[in-house]
Design a protein around this motif. Sequence first.
Motif, short mmCIF file in Angstrom:
data_model
loop_
_atom_site.label_atom_id
_atom_site.label_comp_id
_atom_site.label_asym_id
_atom_site.label_seq_id
_atom_site.Cartn_x
_atom_site.Cartn_y
_atom_site.Cartn_z
N LEU A 111 0.83 -1.21 0.00
CA LEU A 111 0.00 0.00 0.00
C LEU A 111 0.86 1.26 0.00
N LYS A 112 1.97 1.21 0.73
CA LYS A 112 2.89 2.35 0.70
C LYS A 112 3.39 2.60 -0.72
N GLN A 113 3.77 1.52 -1.39
CA GLN A 113 4.29 1.64 -2.74
C GLN A 113 3.25 2.22 -3.69
N ARG A 114 1.98 1.92 -3.43
CA ARG A 114 0.91 2.43 -4.28
C ARG A 114 0.53 3.86 -3.95
N GLY A 115 1.08 4.39 -2.84
CA GLY A 115 0.81 5.77 -2.49
C GLY A 115 -0.49 5.97 -1.74
N LEU A 116 -1.06 4.89 -1.19
CA LEU A 116 -2.31 5.00 -0.44
C LEU A 116 -2.03 5.31 1.02
N PRO A 117 -2.91 6.07 1.69
CA PRO A 117 -2.72 6.32 3.12
C PRO A 117 -2.75 5.01 3.90
N VAL A 118 -1.72 4.78 4.69
CA VAL A 118 -1.62 3.53 5.45
C VAL A 118 -0.90 3.80 6.76
N ALA A 119 -1.38 3.14 7.82
CA ALA A 119 -0.72 3.22 9.13
C ALA A 119 -0.48 1.81 9.63
N TYR A 120 0.63 1.64 10.34
CA TYR A 120 1.01 0.31 10.84
C TYR A 120 1.44 0.45 12.29
N ILE A 121 0.66 -0.14 13.20
CA ILE A 121 0.91 -0.05 14.63
C ILE A 121 1.28 -1.44 15.14
N THR A 122 2.46 -1.58 15.73
CA THR A 122 2.91 -2.88 16.20
C THR A 122 3.05 -2.89 17.73
N PHE A 123 2.96 -4.10 18.28
CA PHE A 123 3.06 -4.29 19.73
C PHE A 123 4.06 -5.43 19.96
N SER A 124 5.22 -5.08 20.49
CA SER A 124 6.35 -6.02 20.54
C SER A 124 6.10 -7.25 21.40
N GLU A 125 5.28 -7.13 22.45
CA GLU A 125 5.10 -8.24 23.38
C GLU A 125 3.73 -8.91 23.25
N GLU A 126 2.97 -8.56 22.24
CA GLU A 126 1.64 -9.14 22.09
C GLU A 126 1.66 -10.27 21.08
N GLY A 127 0.72 -11.22 21.27
CA GLY A 127 0.54 -12.31 20.34
C GLY A 127 -0.72 -12.12 19.52
N HIS A 128 -1.53 -13.15 19.44
CA HIS A 128 -2.76 -13.11 18.64
C HIS A 128 -3.88 -12.58 19.52
N GLY A 129 -4.11 -11.29 19.42
CA GLY A 129 -5.04 -10.61 20.32
C GLY A 129 -4.25 -9.83 21.35
N PHE A 130 -4.78 -8.69 21.76
CA PHE A 130 -4.04 -7.79 22.63
C PHE A 130 -4.57 -7.88 24.06
N ARG A 131 -3.67 -8.06 25.02
CA ARG A 131 -4.05 -8.26 26.42
C ARG A 131 -3.65 -7.10 27.33
N ALA A 132 -2.56 -6.43 27.02
CA ALA A 132 -2.08 -5.36 27.89
C ALA A 132 -2.91 -4.09 27.72
N ALA A 133 -3.06 -3.35 28.81
CA ALA A 133 -3.87 -2.13 28.78
C ALA A 133 -3.35 -1.14 27.74
N SER A 134 -2.03 -0.96 27.69
CA SER A 134 -1.47 0.02 26.76
C SER A 134 -1.76 -0.36 25.31
N SER A 135 -1.77 -1.65 25.01
CA SER A 135 -2.05 -2.11 23.64
C SER A 135 -3.51 -1.88 23.28
N ILE A 136 -4.40 -2.23 24.19
CA ILE A 136 -5.84 -2.05 23.95
C ILE A 136 -6.16 -0.58 23.73
N GLN A 137 -5.56 0.28 24.56
CA GLN A 137 -5.82 1.71 24.44
C GLN A 137 -5.28 2.28 23.13
N MET A 138 -4.07 1.89 22.78
CA MET A 138 -3.49 2.40 21.53
C MET A 138 -4.29 1.94 20.32
N ALA A 139 -4.78 0.70 20.35
CA ALA A 139 -5.55 0.19 19.21
C ALA A 139 -6.83 1.00 19.02
#
Length: 649
Positions: free
Chosen positions: A591-619
């Motif tokens: 999507l970046k290469q195509r020039g479309l607006p895109v955002a990518y938010i990662t969580f270093s300590e999360e797996g499949h689904g977010f459990r930590a408060a900071s991750s849930i809030q940021m999402a």
Amino acid sequence: MSHSSERPNITIAPYGSWDSIITSDLLTAGNVRLSEPRLAGDCAYWLESRPAEKGRSVIVQRDADGNKRDILPAPLSTRSKAHEYGGASYLVADKSVYFVLAADQRIYHLPLDSAVPEPITAEGPYHYADLTFDAKRERLICVQEDCSGSGEPVARIVAISLKDKNYSVETLVEGADFYSNPALAPDGSRLAFLRWHHPNMPWDATELCTADVTPSGSLSNIEQVAGGGNESLFQPQWSPDGKLYYVSDRSNWWNIYELGKNKPLWEKAAEFATPQWVFGMSTYGFLNAQEILCTFTQDGRWHLGKINMEDGSHKTIEQPFCDIEGIRCSNDQALFIGSGPGQFPAVVRFDGAREEIQTISLSSSKELPETFLSHAQAMEFSVDNRQVHAFYYPPCNPNYVAPEGEKPPTIVFSHGGPTGATSAGLNLKIQYWTSRGFAILDVNYSGSTGYGRAYRDRLKDTWGVTDVEDVCAGAEFLVAQGLADPQRLLIKGGSAGGYTVLAALTFHNTFSAGASHYGIGDLTTLARDTHKFESRYLDKLVGPWPEAESIYRDRSPINHIEQLNCPVIFFQGMEDKVVPPNQAEAMVAALKQRGLPVAYITFSEEGHGFRAASSIQMALEGELEFYSRIFHFPLAKPGPGIRIDNLGD
């Protein structure tokens, strides 16, 4: 923003820009996820997953006097990684708790009067779940997933001796691809269990087996007594008088049966089961030797029922909940998790004799004014002559109205699974949006559970087609009803729901933007990379792998990126083993290469689904900011300042 002359305390402001008391903090501070209720003696037990403690899962006890305490001392957490999704990670028996420690996946023993647990299984690449206590032989029986080999993990049912603390492990049965629900007869003489084989998932076809338990504790005369073919069985369980019961969908509906009888206990066009994504799921239990307490779902809402096994009578019990799970029964008492349209999930105690309900623990310490809550409205709409079910939530905030003539931005929710379902119970992740002026359509698209086997089977060979048509048609239905702004139709989903999001944005032009939470962009990569439990899931949903590789490529959004022409935000846990980060990263790069607006938010300590408060809030906050910047409506409070590539603002 301005004030209404007719209602001076009401602010006129664009949909999506409203301030709300339902903040991302509210979803995490003082808020927990409840699961796995248990009864033992006079005490109730359950698990609390606490975002404020980085998702730590704690065993909680409530005694007969109403006193509550944590059984696991901080920072210990219980969670099984069997099948990656886990479940049934603890057992209360013999004045002790046996639990799977999240950190090392070993089973530990903790006396209820102690705070120092002792490991009873060796270190190593093993996962355990579905713990059962064999009092007669002083041992645990459970499912073991052995990951020590180079190929797929090996599943088996094992016994762990507790005599003299020798903790030896004996294999009772192996050979099938999967096992679950080891259930010991009341006198300890027989063991029942479920097994299934690739490419089936447990909601496709399972087999119920029984075996005699020999004096030495090994199994003999192992026999398949029900299931197989195209029949899904669920929760085998022995009654107090030693009869075996289970749930089967042989009639199109998951109903409860006694082994050896062809007619269900309560023949009903309703589902007395739910897809077995995790171990330990329970929809019924024995109050006593005559009565079963059960829950069933009709039209997307769960009900509570009682069945008399002696005379065959049954009835529905009036109660305030529309979502019920985890029924456990003992000595005319029951425990379950229940939530209602305006009620937070709670641990609920049911007195079988008096038929009285008592809430003993809430998932949230907060109280929300009813005026802020948007209640689910059941909807049906047609797609190619098939009826599809959904819940609609209108914008709801007592302090705001939108400018005259404005239609709300609408988010279509696509649940995970895809074999799963959404419910009408109070969900703050929905109320977060509706209280800010968004409408929500939560779709139980074709393939969802709760509407019979035929509805569930609609998605066979058509994942990425039928579900996508359904979510698009749902959005278009709202527009036709005058309930949604056609220029601000949004879609979000996680995991398999994230795939539906990306496929809808790629292959249709219904939506203006979307949010993929750990979603799938490349089906071929998923077929090669995912874990054992789901490694053949797509054989039924798409086609056999690798024979149907061309279909996988055709339905993968990453291969048709030139057709995706709208902004997308991605959220990804970097420890995700179910949908690895390379899925999101490939889509983001394209999507970046195509020039479309895109955002990518990662969580270093999360797996499949977010459990930590900071991750849930940021999402939540990051997604809201993304929409506000894409559609140029103001936020009542500043967002977290996410990076959006190619936006040009």
